[in-house]
Design an enzyme around this catalytic site. Structure first.
Site, PDB file in Angstrom:
ATOM      1  N   ARG A 107      -2.051 -31.814 -47.672  1.00 15.63           N
ATOM      2  CA  ARG A 107      -1.516 -32.512 -46.495  1.00 15.63           C
ATOM      3  C   ARG A 107      -0.351 -31.704 -45.934  1.00 15.63           C
ATOM      4  O   ARG A 107       0.698 -31.578 -46.581  1.00 15.63           O
ATOM      5  CB  ARG A 107      -1.073 -33.926 -46.900  1.00 15.63           C
ATOM      6  N   LYS A 158       8.961 -30.202 -47.365  1.00 16.44           N
ATOM      7  CA  LYS A 158       9.885 -31.044 -48.121  1.00 16.44           C
ATOM      8  C   LYS A 158      11.206 -30.316 -48.369  1.00 16.44           C
ATOM      9  O   LYS A 158      11.282 -29.087 -48.342  1.00 16.44           O
ATOM     10  CB  LYS A 158       9.248 -31.485 -49.445  1.00 16.44           C
TER      11      LYS A 158
END
Length: 326
Positions: A306, A271
């Protein structure tokens, strides 16, 4: 409402409870209430019903036990995902990528990008992208990353095992009933608005309590639609309608999500905030930062991670366990 965050400790006594039946013991609990400073109490002072919610072993997810950290490998079959868009659109390329993710306990297959600014994809196109890959990989444990009931139904019929909905059932009114009918487990992720607009100045009164309350409401809606709690997982939705400050606040206290009584999934891989803090402008250079965030969450008992870079995370988890377990 008071929210409870277990505080694991390697020095916790043998009689201290295990967090969610997993690999950590906790000897204290942080009490979080809107508008008040956190308070910390010994575990023995926590009421029995609350303690049971924190300690109860979580049910297996599609047959996968959650008594140790598990890895969910990301397989994006899209032209526009933020870090690997277009690389696996061809089924042959997707299957090759799946081989490279062999260490993953779960493969999360998605045919629609949900990066900030992404446009929705018709269900027919999304289904066409993922179905050949799902069918070819049906012997593995597969999660279907979709907001659409029609896509979920087709993929589950083709060999998928789990539905991973970034909208927690709020995008498609038919999603909860579809999941209830199929008997599949479902991951409920917190997000605001849609990918097109979610990063347009997101604001919260208190990000911890607001996200907890929103997820609690989606859990209640899922149960009302016929999905048992034993088939639900929660994900605080790092990067979905959150600023860097929001993401860090959630990560610092991610253990509070155990107070919902369900398994917890973290999806922070590559991210933007990892790149911003770690000095890695290119998404593919954020494996080390992703591993750091993963291990911090493992230390708070988060069960499912994840990630794009499965091999480095698997290696890091193996070393973490070797060092911390006797």
């Amino acid at each position: 409402m008071i929210r409870l965050r277990p505080l694991p400790s390697p020095e916790a006594a043998a009689e201290a409870p295990r967090l969610a039946g997993g690999w950590l013991r906790f000897d204290r609990v942080e009490l979080l209430e809107r508008g008040r400073a956190p308070q910390v109490l010994p575990w023995s002072e926590i009421p029995a019903p609350d303690l049971a919610r924190l300690t109860a072993p979580r049910p297996p997810l599609a047959g996968l036990t959650l008594d140790r950290p598990r890895i969910m490998g990301i397989l994006n079959i899209t032209p526009d995902s933020f870090s690997d868009g277009g690389r696996h659109l061809d089924p042959a390329d997707a299957l090759a990528r799946a081989e490279a993710l062999a260490a993953a306990d779960i493969l999360d297959i998605g045919g629609e990008s949900t990066r900030p600014g992404a446009q929705a994809v018709p269900a027919s196109e999304e289904t066409a992208r993922i179905l050949p890959v799902v069918e070819a990989l049906r012997d593995r444990r597969l999660s279907i990353d979709t907001r659409k009931a029609a896509v979920a139904r087709a993929a589950l019929a083709a060999g998928g095992d789990i539905v991973n909905d970034v909208a927690a059932g709020a995008y498609d009114p038919a999603m909860f009933s579809t999941v209830a009918e199929t008997g599949a487990p479902m991951i409920l992720m917190h997000s605001v608005a849609t990918p097109e607009t979610m990063q347009d100045d997101p604001r919260y009164d208190d990000v911890i309590h607001d996200v907890m309350d929103a997820l609690a409401a989606r859990i209640a809606a899922a149960e009302a639609a016929g999905i048992p709690r034993a088939r639900l997982v929660v994900d605080p939705g790092i990067g979905f309608g959150k600023t860097r400050a929001h993401n860090l606040a959630l990560l610092r206290r991610i253990g509070v999500f155990h107070d919902l009584g369900l398994p917890v999934l973290l999806g922070a891989s590559r991210k933007r905030f990892i790149g911003d803090i770690g000095g890695a402008p290119q998404a593919e250079d954020r494996a080390s930062g992703t591993l750091a965030v993963t291990l911090a969450a493992v230390a708070q008992g988060v069960q499912i991670h994840r990630v794009h870079d499965v091999a480095p995370v698997a290696q890091g988890l193996a070393l973490w366990r070797a060092v911390t377990e006797e």
